[in-house]
Design a protein around this motif. Sequence first.
Motif, short mmCIF file in Angstrom:
data_model
loop_
_atom_site.label_atom_id
_atom_site.label_comp_id
_atom_site.label_asym_id
_atom_site.label_seq_id
_atom_site.Cartn_x
_atom_site.Cartn_y
_atom_site.Cartn_z
N PRO A 156 0.73 -1.14 -0.11
CA PRO A 156 -0.06 0.02 -0.08
C PRO A 156 0.88 1.21 -0.01
CG PRO A 156 -0.20 -1.04 2.14
CD PRO A 156 0.67 -2.19 1.36
N LEU A 162 -0.26 2.12 -3.75
CA LEU A 162 -1.59 2.58 -3.45
C LEU A 162 -1.81 4.01 -2.72
CD1 LEU A 162 -3.35 -0.57 -2.08
CD2 LEU A 162 -3.39 0.24 -4.47
N ARG A 221 -4.78 6.51 -5.87
CA ARG A 221 -5.50 5.92 -7.36
C ARG A 221 -6.81 6.59 -7.53
NH1 ARG A 221 -1.57 3.15 -10.44
NH2 ARG A 221 0.01 2.60 -8.87
N THR A 222 -7.16 7.38 -7.03
CA THR A 222 -8.48 8.12 -7.43
C THR A 222 -8.37 9.31 -7.96
OG1 THR A 222 -8.63 8.86 -5.05
CG2 THR A 222 -10.15 7.00 -5.54
N ALA A 272 -8.95 1.35 -3.02
CA ALA A 272 -7.89 2.66 -3.48
C ALA A 272 -8.64 3.53 -4.53
CB ALA A 272 -6.97 1.91 -4.11
N ASN A 286 -8.65 6.73 2.51
CA ASN A 286 -8.17 5.69 1.71
C ASN A 286 -6.76 5.07 2.43
OD1 ASN A 286 -9.27 7.38 -0.94
ND2 ASN A 286 -9.56 5.26 -1.13
N VAL A 287 -5.99 5.95 2.98
CA VAL A 287 -4.65 5.68 3.86
C VAL A 287 -5.08 4.89 4.89
CG1 VAL A 287 -2.71 6.46 5.09
CG2 VAL A 287 -3.68 7.79 2.96
N ASN A 323 -6.36 1.28 3.86
CA ASN A 323 -4.99 0.49 3.33
C ASN A 323 -4.31 -0.01 4.65
OD1 ASN A 323 -5.33 0.84 0.67
ND2 ASN A 323 -4.02 2.76 0.51
#
Lengths: 209, 91
Positions: A201, A205, A208-209, B27, B35-36, B39
């Motif tokens: 991640p 990641l 990615r949006t 993601a 998001n973080v 993750n």
Amino acid sequence: MATSAHAVTDTELRTEAADFGMWIFLTTETLFFGVLFFGYLISRIHFSAVFAAASRHTDLLLGTLNTGVLLTSSLTMAFAAANAESARKRPASRLLAATAVLGVAFLAIKAFEYYVDYAHHLVPGIDFAFAAPHAVGAAAFFWWYFAMTGTHALHLLIGIVIVLVMVYRLHRATRTDASLSLQITGLYWHFVDVMWIFLYPCLYLVART
Amino acid sequence: MRRAEARTYLIVWASLLALLGMSVGSAFIPLGKFNVVINLVIACAKALLVIIFFMHIRRSTPVTRFAAGIGLLWLALLAGLSMTDFLVRMF
């Protein structure tokens, strides 16, 4: 585990000592990788927007595929150790071989990824090129990317060599030795897997949006 | 090896792959800072599955579990104390 209710056998003592020793080693490894994660964190706080942009240049498909390969290699490693524990040497050595093959597959995919990164001018120091305002931050991201995946790849390579040595040694080992060796080898292998679980991640990641 | 053990390993492996799918999927959903968080929560869940079921931390002696955990404590101390510098710098 052993209590005062029964005498501690020699095998139990050896297993406990080996397990303890390996976890101590893995603790030092946690600090080793931890320093890389901390340096990455500082860079990411500093260049947060650029890290998001740079991370989109990593290959999500190959990175995800590789994560799956490594998680599967942990499964075959766990099965190998369990078979050795039940004195089933032949399946144990086949599962070990499968583990090594998956490890090599991971490295091959990673090497291909490095080649694609190189072709896209993403290797800091070797004709690196990135859109002007972001070049410094992006170089920092890719420096961490190569340092962290490189350190991980080196660990995996060592793991593959150890696994292959275990395949060779398994035939002549006693049941106790085989079981203990694979248990300890497994600890190392799974640790390298856990490091990748956190690298994935952080590098692939970010945004990615 | 016992059937139950084999079943556990396969369930853990399937869960790991499901979590991997969740981290890729999440993601692509714009959630800002979450998001973080997602993750990291997923990564910790995967790591715990590996440590508990593949590395058999529960079979280890208490002193070994202590040794395994203390690395994280030292790391938290090193990072935390370093942060007292980095977080107050005007970058």
